[in-house]
Design a protein around this motif. Structure first.
Motif, PDB file in Angstrom:
ATOM      1  N   MET A  56       0.828  -1.185   0.000  1.00 23.23           N
ATOM      2  CA  MET A  56       0.000   0.000   0.000  1.00 23.23           C
ATOM      3  C   MET A  56       0.878   1.255   0.000  1.00 23.23           C
ATOM      4  N   ALA A  64      -2.238  -1.994  -5.081  1.00 19.77           N
ATOM      5  CA  ALA A  64      -2.822  -3.217  -4.529  1.00 19.77           C
ATOM      6  C   ALA A  64      -3.017  -4.246  -5.629  1.00 19.77           C
ATOM      7  N   SER A 107      -5.048  -6.893  -7.911  1.00 20.23           N
ATOM      8  CA  SER A 107      -6.398  -6.926  -8.470  1.00 20.23           C
ATOM      9  C   SER A 107      -6.513  -8.118  -9.399  1.00 20.23           C
ATOM     10  N   SER A 163     -16.821   0.726  -4.447  1.00 19.93           N
ATOM     11  CA  SER A 163     -16.580  -0.324  -3.466  1.00 19.93           C
ATOM     12  C   SER A 163     -17.854  -1.098  -3.179  1.00 19.93           C
ATOM     13  N   LEU A 217     -13.660  -2.548  -5.841  1.00 13.22           N
ATOM     14  CA  LEU A 217     -12.903  -2.812  -4.605  1.00 13.22           C
ATOM     15  C   LEU A 217     -13.780  -3.527  -3.595  1.00 13.22           C
ATOM     16  N   VAL A 227     -13.132  -5.902   0.447  1.00 14.87           N
ATOM     17  CA  VAL A 227     -12.155  -6.389   1.412  1.00 14.87           C
ATOM     18  C   VAL A 227     -11.773  -7.839   1.164  1.00 14.87           C
ATOM     19  N   GLU A 285      -8.299  -5.962  -4.206  1.00 17.60           N
ATOM     20  CA  GLU A 285      -8.490  -6.532  -2.869  1.00 17.60           C
ATOM     21  C   GLU A 285      -8.070  -5.509  -1.807  1.00 17.60           C
ATOM     22  N   ASP A 286      -8.776  -5.538  -0.672  1.00 14.61           N
ATOM     23  CA  ASP A 286      -8.471  -4.608   0.430  1.00 14.61           C
ATOM     24  C   ASP A 286      -8.719  -5.294   1.770  1.00 14.61           C
ATOM     25  N   VAL A 329      -7.531   0.895   2.188  1.00 14.53           N
ATOM     26  CA  VAL A 329      -8.082   1.788   1.166  1.00 14.53           C
ATOM     27  C   VAL A 329      -9.439   2.324   1.610  1.00 14.53           C
ATOM     28  N   SER A 385     -16.796  -4.295   6.846  1.00 14.32           N
ATOM     29  CA  SER A 385     -16.892  -3.479   5.635  1.00 14.32           C
ATOM     30  C   SER A 385     -18.335  -3.187   5.229  1.00 14.32           C
TER      31      SER A 385
END
Length: 210
Positions: A1, A23, A25, A44, A77, A79, A106-107, A112, A126
């Motif tokens: 990050m 990140a 993806s 998101s 996006l 989690v 991905e988070d 993010v 989330s």
């Protein structure tokens, strides 16, 4: 990050520069700054394999060509892990016969999500991550929308918002309620006392679309 993610949670507003990040993806490693020079809708969702988000991703995939024609990229996006994203995209293709053509980032740490103010810094999950950011070619946030988990976003409204932002950037006009591409627009009100006194419509003057 990226170090640029060190943004106070909830502080991102219209007119702010979108925090950069790097990140993994579904289309390889992505940075937000990769999209400089064109419009970007960064959106998101709380989790993969959720019903509302599935319908949104199917609709966005089916409208991909319209966004591309407007020089706008899409970037998703959640989690969930990269592997969950890949499995979800595969399941969508099998069930709806549509491929997800845009990357899904991905988070898992919610870094993010916190940086963009999608979720409170004290949030444990989330659930609130249902936000869309309209980011201009300079990396500035120009509009945002935020939906609850049980109400789906409208892809038609996303396209309308993008068209309105692009038009008002190009022309010195305003778009009225419910405006659609090709509709009449509004003139920016004059600040001249003489114009105001001579034109009873000075504060809401409809003009032909450019």
């Amino acid at each position: 990050m990226s170090d640029e993610l060190q943004v106070k949670s909830g502080s991102l507003r219209i007119g702010d520069r979108a925090p950069d990040f790097e990140a993994r993806s579904t289309h390889g490693v992505k940075r937000l700054s990769d999209y400089r020079g064109r419009w970007l809708i960064f959106f998101s969702h709380p989790a993969d394999f959720t019903p509302v988000c599935t319908t949104e991703f199917v609709a966005l995939a089916r409208h991909q060509e319209q966004f591309e024609a407007m020089d706008c990229a899409l970037l998703g996006l959640s989690v969930d892990s990269l592997y969950a994203h890949l499995a979800w995209a595969r399941a969508i293709e099998q069930k709806f016969d549509v491929k997800i053509p845009f990357p899904i980032v991905e988070d898992p740490s919610m870094a993010v999500g916190h940086a963009f103010g999608m979720i409170d810094e004290n949030a444990a999950d989330s659930a609130a991550m249902r936000t869309s950011y309209f980011i201009d070619p300079e990396g500035i946030v120009r509009a945002t929308t935020c939906y609850p988990h049980n109400v789906g976003r409208s892809v038609d409204e996303m396209l309308r918002m993008l068209a309105a932002l692009q038009l008002t950037d190009k022309e010195n006009v305003l778009t009225p309620e419910g405006w659609q591409p090709g509709d009449d627009v509004l003139a920016i009100p004059s600040l001249s006392a003489q114009d105001i006194s001579q034109d009873e419509d000075w504060f809401c003057h409809v003009v032909k679309a450019p």
